[in-house]
Design a protein around this motif. Sequence first.
Motif, PDB file in Angstrom:
ATOM      1  N   ILE A   1       0.851  -1.184   0.000  1.00 54.48           N
ATOM      2  CA  ILE A   1       0.000   0.000   0.000  1.00 54.48           C
ATOM      3  C   ILE A   1       0.887   1.235   0.000  1.00 54.48           C
ATOM      4  O   ILE A   1       2.049   1.176   0.403  1.00 54.48           O
ATOM      5  N   THR A   2       0.339   2.326  -0.449  1.00 54.43           N
ATOM      6  CA  THR A   2       1.045   3.597  -0.450  1.00 54.43           C
ATOM      7  C   THR A   2       0.303   4.558   0.468  1.00 54.43           C
ATOM      8  O   THR A   2      -0.909   4.711   0.347  1.00 54.43           O
ATOM      9  N   LEU A   3       1.030   5.172   1.396  1.00 55.05           N
ATOM     10  CA  LEU A   3       0.460   6.141   2.335  1.00 55.05           C
ATOM     11  C   LEU A   3       1.199   7.459   2.176  1.00 55.05           C
ATOM     12  O   LEU A   3       2.418   7.458   1.971  1.00 55.05           O
TER      13      LEU A   3
ATOM     14  N   ALA B   1       2.009  12.071   6.111  1.00 53.96           N
ATOM     15  CA  ALA B   1       1.254  12.388   7.328  1.00 53.96           C
ATOM     16  C   ALA B   1       0.517  11.151   7.846  1.00 53.96           C
ATOM     17  O   ALA B   1       0.506  10.890   9.059  1.00 53.96           O
ATOM     18  N   LEU B   2      -0.082  10.376   6.949  1.00 58.78           N
ATOM     19  CA  LEU B   2      -0.802   9.175   7.374  1.00 58.78           C
ATOM     20  C   LEU B   2       0.171   8.119   7.898  1.00 58.78           C
ATOM     21  O   LEU B   2      -0.111   7.445   8.889  1.00 58.78           O
ATOM     22  N   ALA B   3       1.337   7.997   7.271  1.00 61.82           N
ATOM     23  CA  ALA B   3       2.344   7.048   7.748  1.00 61.82           C
ATOM     24  C   ALA B   3       2.813   7.430   9.158  1.00 61.82           C
ATOM     25  O   ALA B   3       3.003   6.557  10.014  1.00 61.82           O
ATOM     26  N   GLU B   4       2.965   8.728   9.406  1.00 63.46           N
ATOM     27  CA  GLU B   4       3.353   9.182  10.743  1.00 63.46           C
ATOM     28  C   GLU B   4       2.268   8.851  11.763  1.00 63.46           C
ATOM     29  O   GLU B   4       2.565   8.415  12.887  1.00 63.46           O
TER      30      GLU B   4
END
Length: 157
Positions: free
Chosen positions: A6-8, A11-14
């Motif tokens: 998946i690609t995030l 900001a969402l990964a943090e």
Amino acid sequence: MQRITITLDDALAEELDAHMKATGAAGRSEVIRDLVRRGLATVPDAPGEAQCFGIISCAIDQSVRGLAARVPQGRLDRHDQTVAALSVPLDHTTSIDVTVMTGRAADVTTYAEALFAERGVMHGALGLVPVARDSEPHVHGHGSEQAHTHYKVRTSL
């Protein structure tokens, strides 16, 4: 077990990493599996034919190419189901949109899930209110008897 990619955005990964640390999860895969399980548990599984009102809300990045035209067009394409729509601008590119629809639970859910899958649509939520239709003729105030629809809220779908 299957491996998926998946690609995030950053900001969402943090946020994901912060959630992982707060919950003590061993890694991103573990926390993503948990969040997917919980997310799927909130998906309405109402009988498709059940009549309902659906309250669909989401944040929309209006700067995503074509999205500002596709969202209202989606409501126009379902003009017979759309009861009301509200768009609240938050800044120069983002709005909170709320749509109230009526119809079969399957139709309302399908529309909401397609909207939530659009790139630029965030924080999608769907609430279903089960209803029964009553169209018996009766009198309001003075005048003659006339038939019109009343909706009775039910306790379940």
